[in-house]
Write a protein that holds these residues in place. Structure first.
Motif, mmCIF file in Angstrom:
data_model
loop_
_atom_site.group_PDB
_atom_site.id
_atom_site.type_symbol
_atom_site.label_atom_id
_atom_site.label_comp_id
_atom_site.label_asym_id
_atom_site.label_seq_id
_atom_site.Cartn_x
_atom_site.Cartn_y
_atom_site.Cartn_z
ATOM 1 N N VAL A 90 0.842 -1.197 0.000
ATOM 2 C CA VAL A 90 0.000 0.000 0.000
ATOM 3 C C VAL A 90 0.876 1.245 0.000
ATOM 4 C CG1 VAL A 90 -1.771 1.295 1.234
ATOM 5 C CG2 VAL A 90 -1.846 -1.208 1.209
ATOM 6 N N ARG A 91 0.653 2.105 -0.967
ATOM 7 C CA ARG A 91 1.458 3.331 -1.092
ATOM 8 C C ARG A 91 1.072 4.355 -0.023
ATOM 9 N NH1 ARG A 91 0.182 6.184 -4.892
ATOM 10 N NH2 ARG A 91 -1.693 5.153 -5.676
ATOM 11 N N GLU A 92 2.017 5.223 0.311
ATOM 12 C CA GLU A 92 1.805 6.323 1.254
ATOM 13 C C GLU A 92 1.290 5.818 2.610
ATOM 14 O OE1 GLU A 92 2.833 9.150 0.316
ATOM 15 O OE2 GLU A 92 2.937 8.889 -1.846
ATOM 16 N N SER A 93 1.765 4.659 3.025
ATOM 17 C CA SER A 93 1.222 4.040 4.243
ATOM 18 C C SER A 93 1.978 4.421 5.515
ATOM 19 C CB SER A 93 1.215 2.522 4.094
ATOM 20 O OG SER A 93 2.528 2.023 3.890
ATOM 21 N N SER A 134 -6.799 0.470 -1.240
ATOM 22 C CA SER A 134 -5.899 0.512 -2.392
ATOM 23 C C SER A 134 -4.737 1.477 -2.148
ATOM 24 C CB SER A 134 -6.663 0.917 -3.646
ATOM 25 O OG SER A 134 -5.785 1.082 -4.738
ATOM 26 N N SER A 135 -5.075 2.709 -1.728
ATOM 27 C CA SER A 135 -4.038 3.717 -1.523
ATOM 28 C C SER A 135 -4.588 4.864 -0.689
ATOM 29 C CB SER A 135 -3.536 4.253 -2.877
ATOM 30 O OG SER A 135 -4.584 4.893 -3.574
ATOM 31 N N ARG A 180 -10.241 -0.278 -3.394
ATOM 32 C CA ARG A 180 -9.982 -0.967 -4.656
ATOM 33 C C ARG A 180 -11.094 -0.731 -5.677
ATOM 34 N NH1 ARG A 180 -8.309 -7.116 -4.221
ATOM 35 N NH2 ARG A 180 -6.372 -6.099 -3.530
ATOM 36 N N GLU A 189 -4.581 9.340 -0.257
ATOM 37 C CA GLU A 189 -4.263 10.675 -0.753
ATOM 38 C C GLU A 189 -3.789 11.490 0.437
ATOM 39 O OE1 GLU A 189 -4.130 11.873 -3.747
ATOM 40 O OE2 GLU A 189 -4.911 10.083 -4.768
#
Length: 472
Positions: A133-136, A228-229, A244, A231
């Motif tokens: 997971v990005r930016e986690s 999913s990610s 997702r 912001e």
């Protein structure tokens, strides 16, 4: 540079505190015992973090919930360890272990040797980054596993009054944290991939009761999908959770409860591993005779399940495996193999439930699922192997615990559904009257004494814990 002890407990969680108390009761001499912990505080009752520490009114704070108050024993403050001559080595990470040489090496390079080691390393919270997971790693993404996590979470909660929170995960931590957030006047959305909350334990009918109650408190559920990610804003804080399926949820904070992983890394390749944990026998002894393992990290045989190896992630197991291990170390001739009744419980809002045994087989629900006094039995091969109850009293919980311990026979399923807790209570009444347990005499005759003692002890603790919760 190094130090040597007779006994070393590696890990400073719940199990360590209960092990220390048992050592003290059995006369450990000053200077013989050392506890090594990565945490900066003495062992404490971990359930207080989600059940009391996060509350806005009269929150739990140390030293109030140091072990062993969770079992109505004395509170083991840092002063207590000093008085007992037990050395606390806090804020210290062990980077390697050598069970053949009986040594531990800390991150600072110190060598600590032992004659007997108790592994009480517990487990760590799974992190979102492990799943790509990005930016986690944003500062307003929180986990809850230890005191430092809880302290951070409280700080963020205090900045989000009236705001929004997203809870990722529908298990223990997710449910208990969601309740705490709502109590702090934060609007909560829960996201998890399963069809209903607490999927490892709850049936759809039981889950529906709790989800309906949570919804009445303002909690919104999004089920059957995953994160999913994120912001983030220019300060690196999460402002939206992206799922997702494309759903975007504005938020001021995120709480993640997606499971744990046992801390076995130091001992892989040195000790037998099974069911994700360090395998032990009925005395909590590992494949190395000088090493014992307890709590979340230990996989042990459960007699109730035909000595099947289980790893149980719950505070009750941590307390009792720790005490049993110490007894087996100090007085092995007086100790038989561990005979444990698996026990789980939770308290959220005004609700309180307990579960005993195993959630396998056919389920029979009973009670009033609207009023909130309801439960279920799990029946396997004609016997009760699991029991759940919401809204019971001390006697009710003791009765269902005993029904599981004794594996009560079920001949008429309709009778069980109609009688509910009363079906289990029959066993206690028959025993107290001296009439014997007539439903299945061969089964009960050999198991009654040990079963009754264990069930009443466990249920008594849970009832006491509920009455003290506001203090924590």
């Amino acid at each position: 540079m190094g130090r040597a002890f007779v006994y070393v407990i590696l890990g400073g969680g719940v199990a360590a505190g209960y092990a220390a108390l048992e050592f003290a009761r059995r006369g450990v001499s000053a200077g013989e015992l050392c506890i090594i912990s990565e945490e900066s505080v003495a062992p404490y009752e971990r359930p207080a973090l989600s059940k009391g520490f996060l509350l806005p009114e009269a929150p739990a704070r140390l030293p109030a919930f140091h072990t062993c108050v969770g079992s109505n024993e004395e509170r083991l403050t840092p002063k207590w360890y000093t008085e007992q001559g037990i050395e606390l080595v806090l804020g210290t990470r062990v980077k390697s272990a050598d069970v053949k040489r009986k040594t531990l090496t800390t991150a600072a390079g110190e060598t600590i040797s032992y004659k007997i080691l108790i592994i009480a390393t517990g487990a760590r919270a799974l992190k979102l980054g492990e799943f790509g997971v990005r930016e986690s790693d944003a500062e307003n993404i929180c986990y809850l596993r230890n005191f430092a996590d809880a302290t951070k979470l409280v700080s963020i909660i205090q900045t989000c009054n009236g705001g929004n929170a997203v809870v990722i995960g529908g298990g223990y931590i997710g449910m208990e944290c969601a309740a705490a957030l709502v109590t702090n006047r934060i609007k909560v959305t829960m996201v998890f991939p399963e069809a209903h909350c607490m999927a490892r334990l709850f049936t759809p009918k039981i889950a529906d009761f709790y989800e309906t109650y949570y919804e009445s408190k303002g909690v919104h559920f999004i089920k059957g999908t995953v994160l999913s990610s994120f912001e983030n804003d220019s300060d690196g804080k999460v402002t939206e959770v992206v799922l997702r399926d494309g759903t975007r949820i504005p938020t001021n904070m995120v709480v993640v409860g997606i499971g744990i992983r046992p801390n076995t890394g130091l001992f892989e390749g040195q000790l037998a591993i099974e069911k994700g944990g360090i395998k032990v026998n009925g005395r909590m002894q590992t494949s190395n005779s000088s090493v014992f393992a307890v709590g979340d990290v230990a996989s042990f045989p459960v007699k109730l399940f035909g000595s099947d190896i289980r790893r149980l992630e719950h505070v009750d197991s941590a307390r009792k495996t720790a005490s049993h291990a110490v007894s087996a170390i100090i007085a092995p001739e007086t100790i038989s193999d561990f005979d444990y009744l698996p026990f789980f419980y939770s308290r959220v809002f005004t609700l309180s439930w307990q579960f005993y045994g195993d959630s396998v087989g056919e389920v029979i629900h009973y009670g009033d699922f609207v009023a909130g006094r309801c439960g279920a039995y799990w029946i396997d091969k004609g016997r009760i192997v699991g029991a759940f109850l919401e809204g019971g009293d001390r006697d009710d919980y003791a009765a269902i615990a005993e029904a599981v311990k004794l594996k009560m026979v079920v001949k008429e399923k309709g009778e069980v559904e109609e009688l509910g807790v009363e079906f289990a209570s029959r066993a206690a009444r028959h025993r107290e009257s001296g009439a014997g347990l007539v439903l299945e005499k061969p089964l009960y005759a050999w198991h009654a004494v040990a079963g009754v003692a264990a069930a009443l002890s466990v249920a008594g603790f849970a009832y006491w814990y509920g009455t003290r919760r506001r203090r924590w």
